[in-house]
Structure formats: C-alpha cells, structure tokens
Design an enzyme around this catalytic site. Structure first.
Site, PDB file in Angstrom:
ATOM      1  N   PHE A  23       0.854  -1.186   0.000  1.00 58.75           N
ATOM      2  CA  PHE A  23       0.000   0.000   0.000  1.00 58.75           C
ATOM      3  C   PHE A  23       0.891   1.238   0.000  1.00 58.75           C
ATOM      4  O   PHE A  23       2.082   1.154   0.321  1.00 58.75           O
ATOM      5  CB  PHE A  23      -0.892   0.018   1.244  1.00 58.75           C
ATOM      6  CG  PHE A  23      -2.063  -0.938   1.185  1.00 58.75           C
ATOM      7  CD1 PHE A  23      -2.243  -1.797   0.123  1.00 58.75           C
ATOM      8  CD2 PHE A  23      -2.990  -0.962   2.219  1.00 58.75           C
ATOM      9  CE1 PHE A  23      -3.325  -2.673   0.070  1.00 58.75           C
ATOM     10  CE2 PHE A  23      -4.075  -1.830   2.185  1.00 58.75           C
ATOM     11  CZ  PHE A  23      -4.241  -2.686   1.111  1.00 58.75           C
ATOM     12  N   SER A  24       0.313   2.376  -0.331  1.00 60.49           N
ATOM     13  CA  SER A  24       1.118   3.603  -0.292  1.00 60.49           C
ATOM     14  C   SER A  24       1.678   3.824   1.098  1.00 60.49           C
ATOM     15  O   SER A  24       2.809   4.297   1.250  1.00 60.49           O
ATOM     16  CB  SER A  24       0.286   4.814  -0.735  1.00 60.49           C
ATOM     17  OG  SER A  24      -0.859   4.981   0.082  1.00 60.49           O
ATOM     18  N   GLU A  25       0.912   3.468   2.147  1.00 60.83           N
ATOM     19  CA  GLU A  25       1.423   3.495   3.520  1.00 60.83           C
ATOM     20  C   GLU A  25       0.839   2.355   4.336  1.00 60.83           C
ATOM     21  O   GLU A  25      -0.320   1.951   4.123  1.00 60.83           O
ATOM     22  CB  GLU A  25       1.103   4.820   4.233  1.00 60.83           C
ATOM     23  CG  GLU A  25       2.005   5.980   3.878  1.00 60.83           C
ATOM     24  CD  GLU A  25       1.413   6.842   2.783  1.00 60.83           C
ATOM     25  OE1 GLU A  25       2.121   7.732   2.282  1.00 60.83           O
ATOM     26  OE2 GLU A  25       0.243   6.606   2.414  1.00 60.83           O
ATOM     27  N   THR A  26       1.645   1.863   5.262  1.00 61.25           N
ATOM     28  CA  THR A  26       1.220   0.900   6.280  1.00 61.25           C
ATOM     29  C   THR A  26       1.646   1.461   7.622  1.00 61.25           C
ATOM     30  O   THR A  26       2.775   1.936   7.772  1.00 61.25           O
ATOM     31  CB  THR A  26       1.873  -0.479   6.064  1.00 61.25           C
ATOM     32  OG1 THR A  26       1.444  -1.001   4.799  1.00 61.25           O
ATOM     33  CG2 THR A  26       1.495  -1.446   7.166  1.00 61.25           C
TER      34      THR A  26
ATOM     35  N   HIS B  50      -3.451  10.688   5.408  1.00 61.13           N
ATOM     36  CA  HIS B  50      -4.460   9.626   5.485  1.00 61.13           C
ATOM     37  C   HIS B  50      -4.048   8.503   6.435  1.00 61.13           C
ATOM     38  O   HIS B  50      -4.914   7.911   7.093  1.00 61.13           O
ATOM     39  CB  HIS B  50      -4.847   9.136   4.078  1.00 61.13           C
ATOM     40  CG  HIS B  50      -4.076   7.984   3.526  1.00 61.13           C
ATOM     41  ND1 HIS B  50      -2.905   8.125   2.827  1.00 61.13           N
ATOM     42  CD2 HIS B  50      -4.330   6.649   3.559  1.00 61.13           C
ATOM     43  CE1 HIS B  50      -2.468   6.944   2.448  1.00 61.13           C
ATOM     44  NE2 HIS B  50      -3.312   6.028   2.880  1.00 61.13           N
TER      45      HIS B  50
END
Length: 242
Positions: free
Chosen positions: A45-48, A77
């Site tokens: 994902f773009s961030e975890t 987000h």
C-alpha cells in the site's frame, strides 16, 4: 507465530474503493523497524502503519508510518486511518473529543466530531522556496511552460512534498505523471471561489494520490502565507484521476 490485529481502511472515500487504502497493524510493539519495513513492502500500500504504546504522557497511542520503501515522520491519510483503527478497537481517549497521536513530528491532534475525524496539520519541517534549477526540473518533468508556474516551494511535513502553484485549473488537469521521475510534487490551481478555493493534484514517483492529507495541509499553510486563500475553505482533489 504472534497474531496481531490487521485493518485495511479506505480513507477519504466517497464510496467503495474510492479513497486512499491503508494497512494498520495493531499492538506492534514487539516488531522491529526492519520487520515493519518488510511488512509494508509486502502489503504494497502507499502506507502501512503500526500502532504502538505511547512514550509521551499526553498521547493516546504512538504510530510508525511506512511506505513500501521508507519510513515517514507524518502523513495525512495514515493519521486518520490509524486513529479510526485505534477507536474501532474500543480504546478510550484521554481527552474528550480528540485523539492525540504521537509520531515522528511529535504529537498530532485528531478531532472527533460525530463519526468524522480531522487532524491538525503539524508545522512544516521545511518551507523554503524552490530554486530556479528546482523549478526548471519540475517544469521539464511535467511539461509545464515557464509562464504556467506561478510559484513553487518546499512543503515538507514528513513525506517531503514540493508544492507548485499553477496558472489555471485547465493547466492542472492537463498534467500527466512523468515516467521515471523521482519527483514528489503537489500542484494546485486557484479557482477564484471559496468552494472550492483551489484544486490539487499530488504526484508520487509511482502513482497519483486520489486525496492527500499531508499535501493539502502543507499547501494550505503555504497558500495562506501567500495570502491566496481565506481562513476557511474547501479543496477539490481526485477529479482528474483516470
């Protein structure tokens, strides 16, 4: 094998699968930084994010934020999605109507209004103007003529955004993400109204963000400093995706 609660959250969504996806790993205090990075690379994902016990007495929890390749001190987000996951676990806040998140930039306040969460943008780590050479790099990468780029600045509150103000919404919507570029740029164009006051597009090297909390927060601070936007207004993003 240790079992940890795992959330997949769609943040800033206006419907199913329309927002920014986020993975949240809860109770991650036993994981090393190397393990967190490996998990974030795997989720892709773009961030975890990884929920941890706070070290600051004023904070409700601590979070570490990873992209597939690096760690961020803050991101928008992931802040809202992590707060939602923490609340979904039945945790109680220390302060009425707000969650205090501890992260790399310090404590960030997340306001709770009914079922809605909103974060207070942290101070910028870097906010100096882009050099003429850096402006030229942005123009060349995105095919923007010199007269179309009104101004440009750093707006780094964690992810390391460069901010660029364009001459029109038409110029903004015509942008295409350049292949092979490592630039991380958020572009805005003023609309001449307060609803929305401006439209924004945020480009990472690998993708365009549908909605970007960190970039919008940084852009708001910059445009307010320039005197371009009122104290309260709305922003449009995601209209040019696809």
């Amino acid at each position: 094998m240790t079992s940890l609660d795992f959330f997949e959250i769609d943040v800033f969504a206006t419907g199913a699968f329309t927002g920014n996806p986020l993975a949240v790993i809860c109770g991650a205090d036993g994981l090393s930084g190397e393990q967190m990075q490996a998990i974030a690379s795997w989720t892709n994902f773009s961030e975890t994010t990884f929920l941890l016990a706070p070290t600051n007495a004023e904070a409700d929890y601590r979070v570490r934020i990873f992209t597939p390749t690096q760690e961020y001190d803050f991101a928008g987000h992931p802040t809202l999605g992590t707060a939602r996951a923490w609340l979904e676990q039945g945790n109680q806040t220390c302060s009425e109507g707000r969650v205090i998140q501890e992260c790399g930039v310090g404590n960030v306040e997340v306001r709770i209004t009914g079922d809605t969460l909103a974060f207070a943008t942290p101070p910028l780590k870097r906010s100096d103007p882009l050099s003429e050479e850096e402006k030229a790099q942005v123009r060349e990468a995105f095919g923007v003529a010199k007269h179309m780029l009104i101004d440009a600045s750093y707006g780094d509150n964690g992810p390391g955004w460069k901010l660029a103000l364009l001459d029109s919404v038409d110029t903004l919507r015509a942008l295409e993400r350049p292949e092979g570029s490592d630039l991380k740029v958020a572009f805005a164009a003023l609309t001449g109204t307060e609803d929305p006051a401006y439209e924004l597009r945020a480009f990472n090297p690998a993708f365009e963000d549908p909605v970007t909390g960190s970039a919008n927060g940084a852009m708001a601070q910059w445009l307010r400093g320039r005197g371009d936007v009122p104290q309260r207004y709305t922003v449009s993003q995601g209209t040019a995706l696809g």
